[in-house]
Motif scaffolding. Sequence first.
Motif, PDB file in Angstrom:
ATOM      1  N   ASN A 291      16.250  25.718  18.462  1.00  0.00           N
ATOM      2  CA  ASN A 291      16.930  24.980  17.596  1.00  0.00           C
ATOM      3  C   ASN A 291      16.778  23.507  17.778  1.00  0.00           C
ATOM      4  O   ASN A 291      17.807  22.955  18.923  1.00  0.00           O
ATOM      5  CB  ASN A 291      18.050  25.682  16.839  1.00  0.00           C
ATOM      6  CG  ASN A 291      17.954  24.945  15.744  1.00  0.00           C
ATOM      7  OD1 ASN A 291      17.447  24.676  14.737  1.00  0.00           O
ATOM      8  ND2 ASN A 291      19.862  24.288  15.072  1.00  0.00           N
ATOM      9  N   GLY A 292      16.122  22.412  17.757  1.00  0.00           N
ATOM     10  CA  GLY A 292      16.084  21.153  17.290  1.00  0.00           C
ATOM     11  C   GLY A 292      15.843  20.281  19.101  1.00  0.00           C
ATOM     12  O   GLY A 292      15.717  19.656  19.370  1.00  0.00           O
ATOM     13  N   LYS A 293      14.452  21.662  19.358  1.00  0.00           N
ATOM     14  CA  LYS A 293      13.861  21.525  20.676  1.00  0.00           C
ATOM     15  C   LYS A 293      12.851  21.021  20.302  1.00  0.00           C
ATOM     16  O   LYS A 293      11.802  22.039  19.997  1.00  0.00           O
ATOM     17  CB  LYS A 293      14.072  22.062  21.524  1.00  0.00           C
ATOM     18  CG  LYS A 293      15.542  22.924  22.054  1.00  0.00           C
ATOM     19  CD  LYS A 293      16.235  21.291  23.184  1.00  0.00           C
ATOM     20  CE  LYS A 293      16.915  21.536  23.637  1.00  0.00           C
ATOM     21  NZ  LYS A 293      18.256  20.369  23.941  1.00  0.00           N
ATOM     22  N   PRO A 294      11.791  20.296  21.001  1.00  0.00           N
ATOM     23  CA  PRO A 294      10.236  20.185  20.836  1.00  0.00           C
ATOM     24  C   PRO A 294      10.287  21.166  21.032  1.00  0.00           C
ATOM     25  O   PRO A 294       9.887  22.089  21.853  1.00  0.00           O
ATOM     26  CB  PRO A 294       9.676  18.839  21.230  1.00  0.00           C
ATOM     27  CG  PRO A 294      10.739  18.752  22.365  1.00  0.00           C
ATOM     28  CD  PRO A 294      12.214  19.335  22.197  1.00  0.00           C
ATOM     29  N   VAL A 295       7.953  21.045  20.401  1.00  0.00           N
ATOM     30  CA  VAL A 295       7.658  22.417  20.376  1.00  0.00           C
ATOM     31  C   VAL A 295       5.881  22.394  20.576  1.00  0.00           C
ATOM     32  O   VAL A 295       5.695  20.871  19.599  1.00  0.00           O
ATOM     33  CB  VAL A 295       6.966  23.127  19.676  1.00  0.00           C
ATOM     34  CG1 VAL A 295       8.981  24.420  19.790  1.00  0.00           C
ATOM     35  CG2 VAL A 295       7.545  22.877  17.801  1.00  0.00           C
ATOM     36  N   GLU A 296       4.954  22.258  21.222  1.00  0.00           N
ATOM     37  CA  GLU A 296       3.607  21.111  21.012  1.00  0.00           C
ATOM     38  C   GLU A 296       2.848  22.050  20.292  1.00  0.00           C
ATOM     39  O   GLU A 296       3.393  22.999  20.454  1.00  0.00           O
ATOM     40  CB  GLU A 296       3.094  21.512  22.520  1.00  0.00           C
ATOM     41  CG  GLU A 296       3.662  20.582  23.487  1.00  0.00           C
ATOM     42  CD  GLU A 296       3.850  19.193  23.596  1.00  0.00           C
ATOM     43  OE1 GLU A 296       2.754  18.854  22.719  1.00  0.00           O
ATOM     44  OE2 GLU A 296       4.511  18.851  23.663  1.00  0.00           O
ATOM     45  N   TYR A 297       1.660  21.875  20.186  1.00  0.00           N
ATOM     46  CA  TYR A 297       0.705  22.208  19.456  1.00  0.00           C
ATOM     47  C   TYR A 297       0.471  23.509  20.144  1.00  0.00           C
ATOM     48  O   TYR A 297       0.050  23.952  20.567  1.00  0.00           O
ATOM     49  CB  TYR A 297      -0.671  21.641  18.863  1.00  0.00           C
ATOM     50  CG  TYR A 297      -1.844  21.837  18.217  1.00  0.00           C
ATOM     51  CD1 TYR A 297      -2.222  22.229  17.228  1.00  0.00           C
ATOM     52  CD2 TYR A 297      -2.430  22.757  19.547  1.00  0.00           C
ATOM     53  CE1 TYR A 297      -2.771  23.435  16.648  1.00  0.00           C
ATOM     54  CE2 TYR A 297      -3.632  23.163  19.116  1.00  0.00           C
ATOM     55  CZ  TYR A 297      -3.889  23.412  17.894  1.00  0.00           C
ATOM     56  OH  TYR A 297      -5.269  24.053  17.033  1.00  0.00           O
ATOM     57  N   GLY A 298       0.074  24.694  19.042  1.00  0.00           N
ATOM     58  CA  GLY A 298       0.234  26.600  19.616  1.00  0.00           C
ATOM     59  C   GLY A 298       0.783  26.747  20.730  1.00  0.00           C
ATOM     60  O   GLY A 298       0.489  28.064  21.215  1.00  0.00           O
ATOM     61  N   GLU A 299       1.949  26.589  21.113  1.00  0.00           N
ATOM     62  CA  GLU A 299       3.249  27.212  21.429  1.00  0.00           C
ATOM     63  C   GLU A 299       3.546  28.161  21.281  1.00  0.00           C
ATOM     64  O   GLU A 299       4.051  27.665  19.343  1.00  0.00           O
ATOM     65  CB  GLU A 299       4.440  26.045  22.485  1.00  0.00           C
ATOM     66  CG  GLU A 299       4.970  26.453  22.975  1.00  0.00           C
ATOM     67  CD  GLU A 299       6.110  25.164  22.792  1.00  0.00           C
ATOM     68  OE1 GLU A 299       5.406  23.836  22.540  1.00  0.00           O
ATOM     69  OE2 GLU A 299       7.043  25.791  23.185  1.00  0.00           O
TER      70      GLU A 299
ATOM     71  N   SER B 157      18.731  22.904   6.608  1.00  0.00           N
ATOM     72  CA  SER B 157      19.851  21.892   7.057  1.00  0.00           C
ATOM     73  C   SER B 157      21.331  21.916   8.176  1.00  0.00           C
ATOM     74  O   SER B 157      20.994  23.758   8.744  1.00  0.00           O
ATOM     75  CB  SER B 157      20.276  20.921   5.966  1.00  0.00           C
ATOM     76  OG  SER B 157      21.453  22.052   5.543  1.00  0.00           O
ATOM     77  N   PRO B 158      21.228  21.563   8.815  1.00  0.00           N
ATOM     78  CA  PRO B 158      22.755  21.765  10.152  1.00  0.00           C
ATOM     79  C   PRO B 158      23.869  22.515   9.567  1.00  0.00           C
ATOM     80  O   PRO B 158      24.008  21.931   8.493  1.00  0.00           O
ATOM     81  CB  PRO B 158      22.806  19.943  10.243  1.00  0.00           C
ATOM     82  CG  PRO B 158      21.968  19.341  10.269  1.00  0.00           C
ATOM     83  CD  PRO B 158      20.836  20.105   8.855  1.00  0.00           C
TER      84      PRO B 158
END
Lengths: 157, 251
Positions: free
Chosen positions: A141-149, A95-96
């Motif tokens: 932290n808090g940033k998008p990740v792609e599948y397989g990244e 949690s934050p």
Amino acid sequence: MDIKEIKELIRFIEKSDIKEFEYENENESIYISKNSDAPQIIQAAPQMQYAAPMQMAAPAPAVAAAPAAAAPAAPAVSGTEIKSPIVGTFYEAPSPGAAAFVSEGDTVKAGQTLCIIEAMKIMNEIEAEFDCVIKKRVGMNGKPVEYGETIFIVEPI
Amino acid sequence: MFDIALYESFRGKSGGIIALDCVDSTNAYAVSGSFPAFTVITAEEQTAGRGRSGRKWHGAKGLNLYFSIVLSGIEPQKLLPMNIFAGYILADTLQDIADVRIKWPNDLIAGGKKLAGILMETSFSGGNLEKAVLGIGLNINIDELPEEISQMATSLKILTGRNFVREELLALFMNNLEGKYDDFITGRINLVKLWSDYSAFLDKKISIHKDGVKTQYTERGIDQFGCLRAENSLGKLETIVTGDIGYDFCR
């Protein structure tokens, strides 16, 4: 294609026996259908972003057992890459404000939680598949990740 | 305290439930153990019950339901639709009580306020989905909410003036879930169509918070993956799947 041409095209198709009409060039595409259950007109239909969720349908990648030749995100660190099994947002802590699940240099056991990847409010805990040392946390932290990244680079023990 | 025997009588079968007095989080408890499919973990109190962004669900001992369900047989690509399916089952179960609708992806809304929250948690080992649990907080018999959340939240008691038997509601929900689960897993439930019947905001103005920016959209339903379809101010459809998305609506 301007609105006048489209109107003409619709009138022409209306009078014809054509049920569906589709035309596409570099800049625009037009789709006209007389089937009531299909959309009437979609012009310049944007490519829907189906790619992201569809990626989840792909077979999950096996985490390479052998050290990867080079880590693309951080060339200086070598080791085994742990990749995200789904698309989502990377969280290093439960949690934050809470302490991160793992820090660089930590030794973790198989089954220990490394991070959470959240998509559509689903909290996905990503666990270590094997005992290892965390060499680098690649996911932000808090940033998008792609599948397989790649989200972590680890050294198996 | 939660009456297991009463629950079992409504459920029509025994077992499959663990009723705790106090636990950090029923989801954490369910994820960390090895339980058979459809095992229910309830708690009168959660000390670390969490919502998205770590927000705490307002707890009240003995009045509401906080529970988690162990799911099985889910492929990773079914996770996002499962999130929608869970909201649909809960809304469907409560239809006889109130006009309960869903706010994407699965908050339950009644009378314009939040009645229930759903949070799925999973664990992956490498690329393999090992466990999936569904956590639900449902406001039932609480009739006084703290001022700071009374503008946003409601309960079945506040909506109807009646008290409800928590054990019965949980059993009804579980029977509904279990009854439709196979149809969901095998793709025989049309969530896209069901969404249009149950959405709180279909074709209405909504605002989506993403990366700290609030943008206005018109809700246009969901796609087959459970992602939200939202039309922006230029009339272009966007698919919302992830990111730091909050979701509220314009009054």
